[in-house]
Write a protein that holds these residues in place. Structure first.
Motif, mmCIF file in Angstrom:
data_model
loop_
_atom_site.group_PDB
_atom_site.id
_atom_site.type_symbol
_atom_site.label_atom_id
_atom_site.label_comp_id
_atom_site.label_asym_id
_atom_site.label_seq_id
_atom_site.Cartn_x
_atom_site.Cartn_y
_atom_site.Cartn_z
ATOM 1 N N TRP A 129 0.827 -1.213 0.000
ATOM 2 C CA TRP A 129 0.000 0.000 0.000
ATOM 3 C C TRP A 129 0.863 1.265 0.000
ATOM 4 O O TRP A 129 0.516 2.265 -0.637
ATOM 5 C CB TRP A 129 -0.959 0.002 1.187
ATOM 6 C CG TRP A 129 -2.172 -0.829 0.914
ATOM 7 C CD1 TRP A 129 -2.384 -2.127 1.293
ATOM 8 C CD2 TRP A 129 -3.325 -0.443 0.164
ATOM 9 N NE1 TRP A 129 -3.600 -2.560 0.828
ATOM 10 C CE2 TRP A 129 -4.205 -1.553 0.136
ATOM 11 C CE3 TRP A 129 -3.703 0.728 -0.484
ATOM 12 C CZ2 TRP A 129 -5.437 -1.518 -0.527
ATOM 13 C CZ3 TRP A 129 -4.934 0.772 -1.140
ATOM 14 C CH2 TRP A 129 -5.780 -0.335 -1.153
ATOM 15 N N THR A 132 1.874 1.748 -3.428
ATOM 16 C CA THR A 132 0.717 2.188 -4.207
ATOM 17 C C THR A 132 0.478 3.683 -4.016
ATOM 18 O O THR A 132 0.163 4.403 -4.982
ATOM 19 C CB THR A 132 -0.529 1.374 -3.814
ATOM 20 O OG1 THR A 132 -0.287 -0.017 -4.067
ATOM 21 C CG2 THR A 132 -1.745 1.815 -4.619
ATOM 22 N N SER A 133 0.629 4.167 -2.790
ATOM 23 C CA SER A 133 0.478 5.607 -2.542
ATOM 24 C C SER A 133 1.483 6.405 -3.361
ATOM 25 O O SER A 133 1.161 7.477 -3.896
ATOM 26 C CB SER A 133 0.664 5.914 -1.049
ATOM 27 O OG SER A 133 -0.379 5.352 -0.284
ATOM 28 N N GLU A 134 2.701 5.886 -3.470
ATOM 29 C CA GLU A 134 3.729 6.540 -4.275
ATOM 30 C C GLU A 134 3.282 6.636 -5.731
ATOM 31 O O GLU A 134 3.434 7.661 -6.383
ATOM 32 C CB GLU A 134 5.030 5.737 -4.160
ATOM 33 C CG GLU A 134 6.141 6.181 -5.082
ATOM 34 C CD GLU A 134 7.071 7.196 -4.448
ATOM 35 O OE1 GLU A 134 8.134 7.444 -5.030
ATOM 36 O OE2 GLU A 134 6.721 7.728 -3.385
ATOM 37 N N THR A 169 -3.228 6.420 4.247
ATOM 38 C CA THR A 169 -2.364 7.311 3.480
ATOM 39 C C THR A 169 -2.740 7.287 2.002
ATOM 40 O O THR A 169 -2.811 8.333 1.334
ATOM 41 C CB THR A 169 -0.889 6.909 3.655
ATOM 42 O OG1 THR A 169 -0.534 7.032 5.030
ATOM 43 C CG2 THR A 169 0.038 7.783 2.816
ATOM 44 N N CYS A 170 -3.002 6.093 1.491
ATOM 45 C CA CYS A 170 -3.407 5.971 0.090
ATOM 46 C C CYS A 170 -4.741 6.686 -0.148
ATOM 47 O O CYS A 170 -4.918 7.391 -1.152
ATOM 48 C CB CYS A 170 -3.502 4.495 -0.295
ATOM 49 S SG CYS A 170 -3.672 4.219 -2.069
ATOM 50 N N GLN A 173 -4.043 10.386 -0.270
ATOM 51 C CA GLN A 173 -3.320 10.796 -1.479
ATOM 52 C C GLN A 173 -4.227 10.766 -2.711
ATOM 53 O O GLN A 173 -4.099 11.618 -3.603
ATOM 54 C CB GLN A 173 -2.095 9.914 -1.688
ATOM 55 C CG GLN A 173 -1.015 10.071 -0.627
ATOM 56 C CD GLN A 173 -0.429 11.475 -0.558
ATOM 57 O OE1 GLN A 173 -0.758 12.354 -1.336
ATOM 58 N NE2 GLN A 173 0.465 11.678 0.397
#
Length: 227
Positions: A129, A132-134, A169-170, A173
């Motif tokens: 995850w 994935t957020s990146e 966080t995801c 974002q």
């Protein structure tokens, strides 16, 4: 690389142990008491030394592993090596640094992201995850953002702490960087109330997704107001 150098570095790191810092770190699951600024100073002195990094990681000493992550060459690790390292990195700081300082810079990052998202271990899944957020922020092409929101809505509320934090966080974002999904991201955050009551110091942004999204969007839309 000589065993002597590794032994000398372990002794140097041990000499920097501060019992008060260890007590604080242990509350967060990190078993060391070394000031991170001092650790970074050692890394700056050593410069990049990948073979040394491999040996430091093999010591299974958390602070030595943190040093390893600062002096390694991220692109030299194979996918298998990084997968093994992640499963060994149970200390939260080592886990975070491994993902952020090493895996994100490795050519196998997206391959690992997909494998880790499907893993049964929630700590490993949390790394998927984080990656994935990146991608949500920097390279969203090919991501199913609506599908990610579906998964977050269905699973985040009951996820273990570290996985919950990564999913949250995801969520934030997606809401911050993709206006077409912002209302849905905020609505999911408001309904699930994950981290709504998280203690947030003054002048820091709450990790509660609706507040986090609103604050960052406000800053982005009023750049002239920022000092």
């Amino acid at each position: 690389m000589s065993d002597t150098q590794v032994s000398e570095l372990l002794a140097e790191l041990a000499s920097l142990e501060d019992p008060r810092a260890r007590a604080v770190n242990e509350r967060h699951g990190d078993d060391h008491g070394v000031n991170l600024s001092k650790l970074r100073a050692i890394a700056k002195r050593l410069k990049v030394q990948h073979e040394l990094a491999v040996e430091l990681w093999a010591t299974d000493v958390t602070v030595a592993r943190l040093l390893a992550l600062l002096v390694c060459r991220p692109k030299l690790y194979s996918a298998g090596e990084l997968d093994a390292m992640l499963r060994e990195a149970r200390a939260p700081k080592a886990h975070d640094w491994l993902v952020n300082y090493v895996v994100k810079k490795n050519p196998h990052a997206d391959e690992l992201r997909l494998a880790w998202l499907a893993d049964a271990d929630p700590v490993v899944t949390s790394a998927g995850w984080a990656l994935t957020s990146e991608r949500v922020v920097k390279r969203p092409e090919g991501l199913d953002l609506a599908g990610l929101l579906d998964t977050i809505e269905a699973e985040m509320k009951d996820a273990p702490d570290r996985l919950q934090w990564a999913m949250n966080t995801c969520l934030a974002q997606i809401g911050i960087t993709h206006p077409e999904f912002r209302d849905r991201a905020v609505a999911i955050g408001e309904r699930l109330e994950v981290l709504k009551d998280y203690p947030t110091p003054p002048n820091c942004t709450s990790p509660f997704a609706p507040i986090w999204i609103a604050e960052i969007v406000r800053r982005q839309e009023a750049p002239s107001a920022q000092v």
